[in-house]
Write a protein that holds these residues in place. Structure first.
Motif, PDB file in Angstrom:
ATOM      1  N   GLN A 162       0.833  -1.204   0.000  1.00  0.00           N
ATOM      2  CA  GLN A 162       0.000   0.000   0.000  1.00  0.00           C
ATOM      3  C   GLN A 162       0.867   1.254   0.000  1.00  0.00           C
ATOM      4  O   GLN A 162       0.573   2.218  -0.708  1.00  0.00           O
ATOM      5  N   GLU A 163       1.951   1.216   0.779  1.00  0.00           N
ATOM      6  CA  GLU A 163       2.861   2.357   0.864  1.00  0.00           C
ATOM      7  C   GLU A 163       3.445   2.661  -0.521  1.00  0.00           C
ATOM      8  O   GLU A 163       3.471   3.806  -0.961  1.00  0.00           O
ATOM      9  N   HIS A 165       2.147   1.908  -3.409  1.00  0.00           N
ATOM     10  CA  HIS A 165       1.087   2.433  -4.269  1.00  0.00           C
ATOM     11  C   HIS A 165       0.856   3.911  -4.010  1.00  0.00           C
ATOM     12  O   HIS A 165       0.713   4.696  -4.934  1.00  0.00           O
ATOM     13  N   ASN A 166       0.815   4.291  -2.723  1.00  0.00           N
ATOM     14  CA  ASN A 166       0.567   5.693  -2.389  1.00  0.00           C
ATOM     15  C   ASN A 166       1.659   6.583  -2.962  1.00  0.00           C
ATOM     16  O   ASN A 166       1.384   7.633  -3.526  1.00  0.00           O
ATOM     17  N   ASP A 167       2.934   6.136  -2.801  1.00  0.00           N
ATOM     18  CA  ASP A 167       4.051   6.939  -3.298  1.00  0.00           C
ATOM     19  C   ASP A 167       3.959   7.120  -4.808  1.00  0.00           C
ATOM     20  O   ASP A 167       4.150   8.214  -5.337  1.00  0.00           O
ATOM     21  N   GLU A 169       1.323   6.925  -6.750  1.00  0.00           N
ATOM     22  CA  GLU A 169       0.202   7.787  -7.135  1.00  0.00           C
ATOM     23  C   GLU A 169       0.477   9.254  -6.828  1.00  0.00           C
ATOM     24  O   GLU A 169       0.132  10.133  -7.610  1.00  0.00           O
ATOM     25  N   GLU A 170       1.127   9.511  -5.689  1.00  0.00           N
ATOM     26  CA  GLU A 170       1.414  10.906  -5.321  1.00  0.00           C
ATOM     27  C   GLU A 170       2.369  11.544  -6.314  1.00  0.00           C
ATOM     28  O   GLU A 170       2.187  12.686  -6.723  1.00  0.00           O
ATOM     29  N   LYS A 171       3.393  10.799  -6.706  1.00  0.00           N
ATOM     30  CA  LYS A 171       4.376  11.379  -7.639  1.00  0.00           C
ATOM     31  C   LYS A 171       3.729  11.651  -8.996  1.00  0.00           C
ATOM     32  O   LYS A 171       3.994  12.671  -9.619  1.00  0.00           O
ATOM     33  N   SER A 210      -4.114  -0.509  -8.569  1.00  0.00           N
ATOM     34  CA  SER A 210      -3.860  -0.541  -7.115  1.00  0.00           C
ATOM     35  C   SER A 210      -5.079  -1.073  -6.372  1.00  0.00           C
ATOM     36  O   SER A 210      -4.953  -1.862  -5.436  1.00  0.00           O
ATOM     37  N   GLU A 214      -5.328  -4.215  -3.971  1.00  0.00           N
ATOM     38  CA  GLU A 214      -5.647  -4.057  -2.547  1.00  0.00           C
ATOM     39  C   GLU A 214      -6.958  -4.725  -2.147  1.00  0.00           C
ATOM     40  O   GLU A 214      -7.096  -5.231  -1.039  1.00  0.00           O
TER      41      GLU A 214
ATOM     42  N   ARG B  47      -8.728   6.225  -1.216  1.00  0.00           N
ATOM     43  CA  ARG B  47      -7.727   6.799  -2.113  1.00  0.00           C
ATOM     44  C   ARG B  47      -8.169   8.177  -2.625  1.00  0.00           C
ATOM     45  O   ARG B  47      -7.411   8.871  -3.258  1.00  0.00           O
ATOM     46  N   THR B 175       4.753  15.700  -3.002  1.00  0.00           N
ATOM     47  CA  THR B 175       6.054  15.058  -2.707  1.00  0.00           C
ATOM     48  C   THR B 175       7.170  16.096  -2.657  1.00  0.00           C
ATOM     49  O   THR B 175       7.086  17.160  -3.275  1.00  0.00           O
TER      50      THR B 175
END
Lengths: 229, 196
Positions: A162-163, A165-167, A169-171, A210, A214, B47, B175
């Motif tokens: 999950q971590e 996936h989050n990274d 998606e954020e980037k 993702s 999940e 999400r 980020t």
């Protein structure tokens, strides 16, 4: 729209063209689509519940996992689906965006675009590492669980998953924001527009990917682990 | 129109249900998810980026760090605590707003609208960073940690984190790598000063 077995495939694609991605990842693009979901699945030997789970996740619906419906064969279909999505990211989408950013960098030559390209390179490296981890560690591990072959040593952890996936998606979201709001393109806005469109498509597929992992894949792995102990 | 999602984490089935049913009628939310325990919520954390989280603070006792980490990561997440009675300020401080269950439920809707308006103004209007935020962004781009920035500017890590959250809300960039590109684009730092 929540997709039902009696819905026409053409109609649901018309409502959400991104469903084509899901059908392609299942390698069923060559089958006729002017059918109901039920008939389409029969034609291409696909379990209806697997197809419905996937397209409903692509349609951003909450999907409830019913463990009893999923046999080993269905889990293999899911692994193939995920592996095919990886190909789409690695061999098609990322190289395309990379080439466009490179072209933009050559044409504009500003420090922002140079950095943006670097940002994308680092992002890709991170994504590839995650995809490789899935292909080389997670998928063989699950196949081992399914076929009771020699246990494969793995540090598989759903929290780490999950971590990652989050990274990722954020980037991707940052890349989009930077391109949309903060970077100037001069006469090359057509290149920026192409990149942004590709990013939206990629983002859509990655989010569904993702969620599939999940909400379907990880719980199925955990269930298999329970059954194997 | 932005679609918001709502998450309710409350152990009482009755209160959980009542809040959900009331807010359903307001049509403010594209989705409403309910949980009865913190663990179930964390495992299924949403999400969607534009969200309101209504939560009973008793569920995060001894998990305050985890809660802070989760809420700080999600830039467009507003939190409202559901209180049965008064709790120490140290706990209340962790939430954006509080709602006592003996208050009229219209007050909850009002608080939610306030949170949504704040989120909208953060996202929609191109806000300029304050001098302090620019200073912090400059150090973030240079690769300094929150603790190091706090030491340089005589601020607590909590304050630095709060500025960092505001910077992300104003720019839409979450980020450090993305913020670094932004810092260069507005000439806060030069390319040679950052570690790429």
């Amino acid at each position: 729209m929540f997709v039902q077995p009696s819905d026409s495939l053409i109609r649901i694609i018309d409502k959400n063209p991104f469903l084509i991605l899901a059908i392609e990842h299942l390698k069923k693009m060559d089958y006729p689509k002017n059918l109901s979901i039920e008939d389409f699945c029969k034609q291409c030997s696909l379990p209806v519940h697997v197809f419905l789970s996937l397209v409903n996740i692509y349609n951003r619906n909450e999907v409830k996992l019913n463990f009893n419906e999923w046999n080993n064969e269905h889990i293999i279909i899911l692994i193939d689906f995920l592996a095919h999505s990886h190909n789409y990211y690695k061999k098609e989408k990322y190289p395309l965006i990379n080439d466009l950013l490179h072209e933009l960098d050559i044409k504009i030559k500003t420090k922002e675009v140079k950095l943006l390209k670097k940002f994308f390179d680092n992002y890709i490296a991170e994504v590839i590492e995650h995809l490789d981890y899935e292909e080389n560690t997670v998928f063989p591990y699950v196949k081992g669980l399914l076929f009771h072959t020699a246990p494969i040593d793995t540090n598989f952890s759903s929290a780490v998953y999950q971590e990652h996936h989050n990274d990722i998606e954020e980037k991707l979201s940052d890349l989009k924001t930077l391109l949309l709001h903060h970077v100037k393109f001069g006469n090359e806005s057509y290149l920026a527009r192409q990149i942004i469109f590709h990013l939206y498509e990629l983002e859509y597929d990655l989010q569904a990917h993702s969620t599939i992992e999940e909400k379907l894949f990880i719980p199925l792995i955990q269930q298999l682990e329970k059954n194997n102990t | 129109m932005t679609k918001y999602s709502l998450v309710i984490v409350e152990p009482s089935e009755l209160i959980n249900f009542a809040i959900k049913e009331h807010l359903k009628k307001t049509s403010l939310f594209a989705s409403i998810s309910t949980f009865f325990e913190w663990e179930a919520f964390v495992q299924n954390t949403t999400r969607h980026s534009n969200s309101i989280l209504i939560i009973n603070p008793l569920l995060i006792v001894n998990k305050e760090k985890e809660f802070e980490k989760l809420t700080q990561k999600q830039v467009y997440l507003s939190t409202i605590a559901i209180l049965y009675h008064h709790l120490p300020d140290a706990i209340i401080r962790l939430f954006g707003d509080v709602f006592y269950i003996h208050e009229p439920i219209s007050k909850l809707t009002q608080k939610i609208n306030q949170c949504l308006n704040e989120q909208k103004s953060n996202v929609n209007t191109k806000q300029i960073l304050s001098e302090r935020e620019k200073e912090i962004l400059k150090y973030l781009a240079k690769g300094l940690s929150v603790k190091e920035i706090g030491e340089k500017l005589f601020l607590s890590p909590h304050t630095v984190l709060s500025h960092r959250k505001n910077i992300s809300a104003k720019t839409g960039i979450k980020t450090i790598a993305g913020l670094t590109v932004y810092a260069v684009s507005i000439n806060l730092v030069s390319i040679d000063e950052i570690d790429t």
